[in-house]
Design a protein around this motif. Structure first.
Motif, PDB file in Angstrom:
ATOM      1  N   LEU A  52      -8.227  -0.796   2.059  1.00  0.00           N
ATOM      2  CA  LEU A  52      -6.913  -1.404   2.325  1.00  0.00           C
ATOM      3  C   LEU A  52      -6.273  -0.822   3.579  1.00  0.00           C
ATOM      4  CD1 LEU A  52      -5.288  -1.582  -1.244  1.00  0.00           C
ATOM      5  CD2 LEU A  52      -6.462  -3.395   0.009  1.00  0.00           C
ATOM      6  N   ALA A  53      -6.520   0.461   3.826  1.00  0.00           N
ATOM      7  CA  ALA A  53      -5.918   1.118   4.981  1.00  0.00           C
ATOM      8  C   ALA A  53      -6.326   0.475   6.292  1.00  0.00           C
ATOM      9  CB  ALA A  53      -6.285   2.601   4.997  1.00  0.00           C
ATOM     10  N   GLN A  54      -7.475  -0.233   6.303  1.00  0.00           N
ATOM     11  CA  GLN A  54      -7.960  -0.851   7.536  1.00  0.00           C
ATOM     12  C   GLN A  54      -7.420  -2.264   7.751  1.00  0.00           C
ATOM     13  OE1 GLN A  54     -12.186  -0.607   8.188  1.00  0.00           O
ATOM     14  NE2 GLN A  54     -12.314   1.526   7.502  1.00  0.00           N
ATOM     15  N   ILE A  55      -6.936  -2.912   6.706  1.00  0.00           N
ATOM     16  CA  ILE A  55      -6.448  -4.289   6.874  1.00  0.00           C
ATOM     17  C   ILE A  55      -4.941  -4.407   6.640  1.00  0.00           C
ATOM     18  CG2 ILE A  55      -8.668  -5.265   6.169  1.00  0.00           C
ATOM     19  CD1 ILE A  55      -7.353  -5.961   3.485  1.00  0.00           C
ATOM     20  N   MET A  56      -4.319  -3.320   6.215  1.00  0.00           N
ATOM     21  CA  MET A  56      -2.884  -3.410   5.921  1.00  0.00           C
ATOM     22  C   MET A  56      -2.081  -3.571   7.210  1.00  0.00           C
ATOM     23  SD  MET A  56      -1.880   0.516   4.933  1.00  0.00           S
ATOM     24  CE  MET A  56      -1.876   1.834   6.162  1.00  0.00           C
ATOM     25  N   GLU A  57      -0.916  -4.173   7.063  1.00  0.00           N
ATOM     26  CA  GLU A  57      -0.007  -4.393   8.169  1.00  0.00           C
ATOM     27  C   GLU A  57       1.230  -3.513   8.011  1.00  0.00           C
ATOM     28  OE1 GLU A  57       0.925  -8.518   8.045  1.00  0.00           O
ATOM     29  OE2 GLU A  57      -1.055  -9.169   8.767  1.00  0.00           O
ATOM     30  N   GLN A  58       1.935  -3.322   9.112  1.00  0.00           N
ATOM     31  CA  GLN A  58       3.172  -2.550   9.065  1.00  0.00           C
ATOM     32  C   GLN A  58       4.218  -3.314   8.251  1.00  0.00           C
ATOM     33  OE1 GLN A  58       4.711  -1.613  12.921  1.00  0.00           O
ATOM     34  NE2 GLN A  58       6.387  -0.339  12.145  1.00  0.00           N
ATOM     35  N   VAL A  59       5.039  -2.596   7.503  1.00  0.00           N
ATOM     36  CA  VAL A  59       6.062  -3.243   6.693  1.00  0.00           C
ATOM     37  C   VAL A  59       7.453  -2.929   7.235  1.00  0.00           C
ATOM     38  CG1 VAL A  59       4.750  -3.339   4.550  1.00  0.00           C
ATOM     39  CG2 VAL A  59       6.074  -1.294   5.079  1.00  0.00           C
ATOM     40  N   VAL A 107       0.865  -1.175   0.000  1.00  0.00           N
ATOM     41  CA  VAL A 107       0.000   0.000   0.000  1.00  0.00           C
ATOM     42  C   VAL A 107       0.904   1.228   0.000  1.00  0.00           C
ATOM     43  CG1 VAL A 107      -1.859   1.222   1.178  1.00  0.00           C
ATOM     44  CG2 VAL A 107      -1.725  -1.288   1.304  1.00  0.00           C
ATOM     45  N   VAL A 108       0.711   2.120  -0.977  1.00  0.00           N
ATOM     46  CA  VAL A 108       1.609   3.264  -1.148  1.00  0.00           C
ATOM     47  C   VAL A 108       0.843   4.575  -1.056  1.00  0.00           C
ATOM     48  CG1 VAL A 108       3.264   1.960  -2.541  1.00  0.00           C
ATOM     49  CG2 VAL A 108       1.348   3.126  -3.661  1.00  0.00           C
ATOM     50  N   ASP A 109       1.574   5.624  -0.685  1.00  0.00           N
ATOM     51  CA  ASP A 109       0.984   6.961  -0.653  1.00  0.00           C
ATOM     52  C   ASP A 109       1.181   7.620  -2.019  1.00  0.00           C
ATOM     53  OD1 ASP A 109       3.605   7.814  -0.828  1.00  0.00           O
ATOM     54  OD2 ASP A 109       3.738   8.511   1.242  1.00  0.00           O
ATOM     55  N   PRO A 110       0.722   8.861  -2.206  1.00  0.00           N
ATOM     56  CA  PRO A 110       0.862   9.515  -3.521  1.00  0.00           C
ATOM     57  C   PRO A 110       2.306   9.649  -4.013  1.00  0.00           C
ATOM     58  CG  PRO A 110      -0.783  10.655  -2.220  1.00  0.00           C
ATOM     59  CD  PRO A 110      -0.156   9.648  -1.312  1.00  0.00           C
ATOM     60  N   ALA A 111       3.283   9.622  -3.100  1.00  0.00           N
ATOM     61  CA  ALA A 111       4.694   9.705  -3.494  1.00  0.00           C
ATOM     62  C   ALA A 111       5.286   8.331  -3.766  1.00  0.00           C
ATOM     63  CB  ALA A 111       5.498  10.413  -2.410  1.00  0.00           C
ATOM     64  N   TYR A 112       4.456   7.309  -3.791  1.00  0.00           N
ATOM     65  CA  TYR A 112       4.841   5.915  -4.040  1.00  0.00           C
ATOM     66  C   TYR A 112       5.771   5.386  -2.940  1.00  0.00           C
ATOM     67  CZ  TYR A 112       4.837   1.870  -7.165  1.00  0.00           C
ATOM     68  OH  TYR A 112       4.618   0.629  -7.715  1.00  0.00           O
ATOM     69  N   LYS A 113       5.517   5.853  -1.722  1.00  0.00           N
ATOM     70  CA  LYS A 113       6.240   5.349  -0.569  1.00  0.00           C
ATOM     71  C   LYS A 113       5.363   4.325   0.147  1.00  0.00           C
ATOM     72  CE  LYS A 113       8.737   9.681   0.219  1.00  0.00           C
ATOM     73  NZ  LYS A 113       9.017  10.779   1.186  1.00  0.00           N
ATOM     74  N   PRO A 114       5.903   3.166   0.505  1.00  0.00           N
ATOM     75  CA  PRO A 114       5.089   2.139   1.166  1.00  0.00           C
ATOM     76  C   PRO A 114       4.661   2.577   2.560  1.00  0.00           C
ATOM     77  CG  PRO A 114       7.389   1.465   1.105  1.00  0.00           C
ATOM     78  CD  PRO A 114       7.287   2.711   0.281  1.00  0.00           C
ATOM     79  N   VAL A 115       3.363   2.471   2.837  1.00  0.00           N
ATOM     80  CA  VAL A 115       2.837   2.807   4.163  1.00  0.00           C
ATOM     81  C   VAL A 115       2.293   1.562   4.857  1.00  0.00           C
ATOM     82  CG1 VAL A 115       2.300   5.177   3.547  1.00  0.00           C
ATOM     83  CG2 VAL A 115       0.587   3.397   3.171  1.00  0.00           C
ATOM     84  N   GLY A 116       2.265   0.445   4.154  1.00  0.00           N
ATOM     85  CA  GLY A 116       1.770  -0.798   4.721  1.00  0.00           C
ATOM     86  C   GLY A 116       1.780  -1.882   3.666  1.00  0.00           C
ATOM     87  N   ALA A 117       1.312  -3.064   4.066  1.00  0.00           N
ATOM     88  CA  ALA A 117       1.244  -4.194   3.141  1.00  0.00           C
ATOM     89  C   ALA A 117       0.043  -5.057   3.489  1.00  0.00           C
ATOM     90  CB  ALA A 117       2.522  -5.024   3.202  1.00  0.00           C
ATOM     91  N   CYS A 118      -0.596  -5.588   2.460  1.00  0.00           N
ATOM     92  CA  CYS A 118      -1.721  -6.501   2.644  1.00  0.00           C
ATOM     93  C   CYS A 118      -1.313  -7.880   2.148  1.00  0.00           C
ATOM     94  CB  CYS A 118      -2.950  -6.028   1.869  1.00  0.00           C
ATOM     95  SG  CYS A 118      -3.681  -4.515   2.505  1.00  0.00           S
ATOM     96  N   PRO A 119      -1.109  -8.828   3.031  1.00  0.00           N
ATOM     97  CA  PRO A 119      -0.824 -10.182   2.565  1.00  0.00           C
ATOM     98  C   PRO A 119      -1.972 -10.680   1.690  1.00  0.00           C
ATOM     99  CG  PRO A 119      -0.374  -9.969   4.912  1.00  0.00           C
ATOM    100  CD  PRO A 119      -1.072  -8.723   4.495  1.00  0.00           C
ATOM    101  N   VAL A 120      -1.633 -11.429   0.660  1.00  0.00           N
ATOM    102  CA  VAL A 120      -2.647 -11.931  -0.254  1.00  0.00           C
ATOM    103  C   VAL A 120      -3.691 -12.759   0.495  1.00  0.00           C
ATOM    104  CG1 VAL A 120      -3.051 -13.425  -2.254  1.00  0.00           C
ATOM    105  CG2 VAL A 120      -1.087 -11.882  -2.225  1.00  0.00           C
ATOM    106  N   SER A 121      -3.266 -13.503   1.502  1.00  0.00           N
ATOM    107  CA  SER A 121      -4.211 -14.321   2.270  1.00  0.00           C
ATOM    108  C   SER A 121      -5.238 -13.448   2.989  1.00  0.00           C
ATOM    109  CB  SER A 121      -3.455 -15.181   3.284  1.00  0.00           C
ATOM    110  OG  SER A 121      -2.666 -14.369   4.147  1.00  0.00           O
ATOM    111  N   HIS A 122      -4.817 -12.280   3.525  1.00  0.00           N
ATOM    112  CA  HIS A 122      -5.754 -11.364   4.179  1.00  0.00           C
ATOM    113  C   HIS A 122      -6.682 -10.731   3.148  1.00  0.00           C
ATOM    114  CE1 HIS A 122      -3.080 -10.594   7.981  1.00  0.00           C
ATOM    115  NE2 HIS A 122      -3.313 -11.870   7.746  1.00  0.00           N
ATOM    116  N   LEU A 123      -6.128 -10.427   2.010  1.00  0.00           N
ATOM    117  CA  LEU A 123      -6.905  -9.797   0.948  1.00  0.00           C
ATOM    118  C   LEU A 123      -8.073 -10.685   0.521  1.00  0.00           C
ATOM    119  CD1 LEU A 123      -6.446  -7.069  -0.582  1.00  0.00           C
ATOM    120  CD2 LEU A 123      -5.531  -8.440  -2.456  1.00  0.00           C
ATOM    121  N   LEU A 124      -7.789 -11.967   0.362  1.00  0.00           N
ATOM    122  CA  LEU A 124      -8.825 -12.895  -0.111  1.00  0.00           C
ATOM    123  C   LEU A 124      -9.882 -13.189   0.946  1.00  0.00           C
ATOM    124  CD1 LEU A 124      -6.591 -15.420  -2.103  1.00  0.00           C
ATOM    125  CD2 LEU A 124      -7.994 -13.549  -2.993  1.00  0.00           C
TER     126      LEU A 124
END
Length: 473
Positions: A226-233, A201-218
């Motif tokens: 995404l902001a509610q389920i993403m994890e810290q990277v 998950v990236v901000d407008p400057a294309y900096k990572p602010v989190g990550a969503c594992p594919v398993s959580h996504l599905l």
């Protein structure tokens, strides 16, 4: 039943059975001995159809293993029978020496096509092994996007995260929902990395602010942001050493991690399959360095092996001569007490083994970052205590045996004290040498063993003869 009979029966089965994959590999997933001659036979007969059957039954990693058992001429004949997609995967699995040899015989156009089937990090590794002229030809034959990705990767320092990463990533803006992300993945399936575990998950400057594992996504509802389920990277700087990257992956049990440039922008990702290779490579380097040798592959020439090992043997020769010099002043005493000649190698050998034990523990602790300034004093004191206790235990055993044999309690006491002293010195050298080398920016695995061997031989001889001179004369 003889080995030859077993190989003959397996060869007959390989000729008649359809399940070549099960028959070509042993239970330990290594190539069966009878399989290699069958490939060579098919090459000699020019039987392309049979070669396709034999090679098609193997994973690319097994084909790479097969290459190591073939002669250079057979490898050259085999390569044209590999499809570009398979060739690319095989090249990424080959030992460096064999890969460089094979690359000389692969036409630039075919190699460019094979590189196009590979992940950018693997493709960059292959291109890095090419001669300058051929590299230019291959890159010129590639599409601009793929060529740019490889050239950008090669611009980073070797053995850094930039060289290890693959540039293909899956990223999504933080205001997207799960449904939007899944729909995007389906639409752009052809452009996705072959293997990925997280959507960054990236901000407008294309900096990572989190990550969503594919398993959580599905498992999440489509309208969930995404902001509610993403994890810290855990971000990896592009210039970080690959050994540090491996440490981070191991410490935090990572499956993948985003790689960022100095400004924080996402430029790639590193996945756990890349780290497995790094861990294996670094472990092999440390093991070989402890013995003062370099890797000798299956095709290594004897002159190259001699060149890599001889310098350390010569250094060891110098240190051994220095250690033996200490015996000179004690020659009159040795002439009177001949049994000391027999005891000299025992005392020095015990010290060498004890020093190697402490050295191995210290090098591993430094490499895994378990040893630093915070606990160095405690670890050093622990090893010194171990050296004293082990010295006392071994010295008592040898001293008692010597007393039973010689009936001389003074000689037994000399041996006891000499072994205690030398194992204590071995502990000092084994723990302090790698710490000191690491402090001064040197690889503790490379030269610590020479230092420890010198210390235990020198002080072993000095302790035994010096104590004997005090007690026996």
């Amino acid at each position: 039943m003889s080995r030859e009979t077993d190989d003959l029966e397996l060869k007959e089965r390989l000729e008649t059975e359809e399940d070549l994959e099960d028959l070509a590999l042993g239970e330990d997933y290594s190539l069966n001995p009878a399989y290699v001659p069958m490939v060579v036979d098919a090459l000699d007969r020019g039987d392309a159809e049979r070669l396709r059957e034999l090679l098609g039954a193997l994973h690319p990693a097994d084909v790479a293993d097969l290459m190591g058992f073939l002669s250079a001429g057979d490898r050259e004949e085999l390569v044209p029978h590999l499809d570009p997609e398979i060739l690319g995967e095989v090249l990424s699995e080959l030992d460096t020496e064999i890969r460089e040899e094979i690359l000389e015989h692969v036409p630039s156009a075919i190699l460019a096509k094979a590189l196009g089937e590979m992940e950018s990090d693997d493709a960059a590794d292959v291109v890095d092994d090419l001669e300058a002229d051929k590299r230019a030809q291959v890159l010129a034959a590639m599409p601009e996007v793929e060529r740019t990705a490889i050239e950008t990767t090669l611009a980073y320092e070797d053995e850094t995260a930039g060289r290890l990463m693959q540039r293909e990533v899956v990223a999504a803006p933080q205001f997207w929902t799960v449904g939007q992300t899944i729909d995007h993945l389906r639409r752009e399936s052809e452009e996705l990395p072959e293997l990925f575990f997280d959507v960054y998950v990236v901000d407008p400057a294309y900096k990572p602010v989190g990550a969503c594992p594919v398993s959580h996504l599905l498992r999440s509802q489509r309208d969930m942001p995404l902001a509610q389920i993403m994890e810290q990277v855990t971000e990896i700087p592009v210039d970080m050493d690959q050994e540090e990257v491996a440490y981070i992956f191991d410490k935090y049990r990572l499956i993948s991690a985003p790689v960022i440039e100095p400004g924080g922008r996402l430029v790639g990702q590193i996945t756990v399959d890349d780290i497995v290779g790094v861990i294996q490579e670094e472990t092999e380097e440390d093991i070989l360095a402890l013995a003062g040798v370099s890797d000798a592959g299956r095709d290594a020439g004897f002159l190259g092996i001699v060149q890599s090992r001889l310098p350390w043997l010569l250094i060891n020769l110098v240190t051994e001569v220095l250690a033996v010099i200490v015996i000179g002043p004690f020659q009159p005493m040795i002439a009177k007490i001949v049994v000391l000649v027999m005891l000299l190698p025992i005392v020095s050998s015990l010290g060498g083994n004890a020093g190697t034990q402490a050295l191995t523990v210290a090098v591993r602790a430094i490499a895994s970052k378990e040893l630093n300034a915070a606990n160095a004093a405690r670890i050093i004191l622990r090893e010194l205590a171990v050296g004293l206790l082990n010295g006392a235990a071994v010295g008592l055993v040898l001293g008692a045996a010597l007393f039973v044999w010689m009936h001389d309690w003074k000689l037994s006491l000399v041996v006891l004290l000499a072994i205690i002293a030398n194992l204590f010195v071995a502990a000092i050298g084994g723990i302090l040498a790698p710490i000191a080398l690491d402090h001064f920016g040197r690889d503790p695995a490379v030269s610590s063993s020479v230092v420890v061997t010198f210390m235990t031989d020198f002080f072993g001889f000095l302790a035994l003869l010096g104590i004997a001179a005090l007690i026996l004369l």
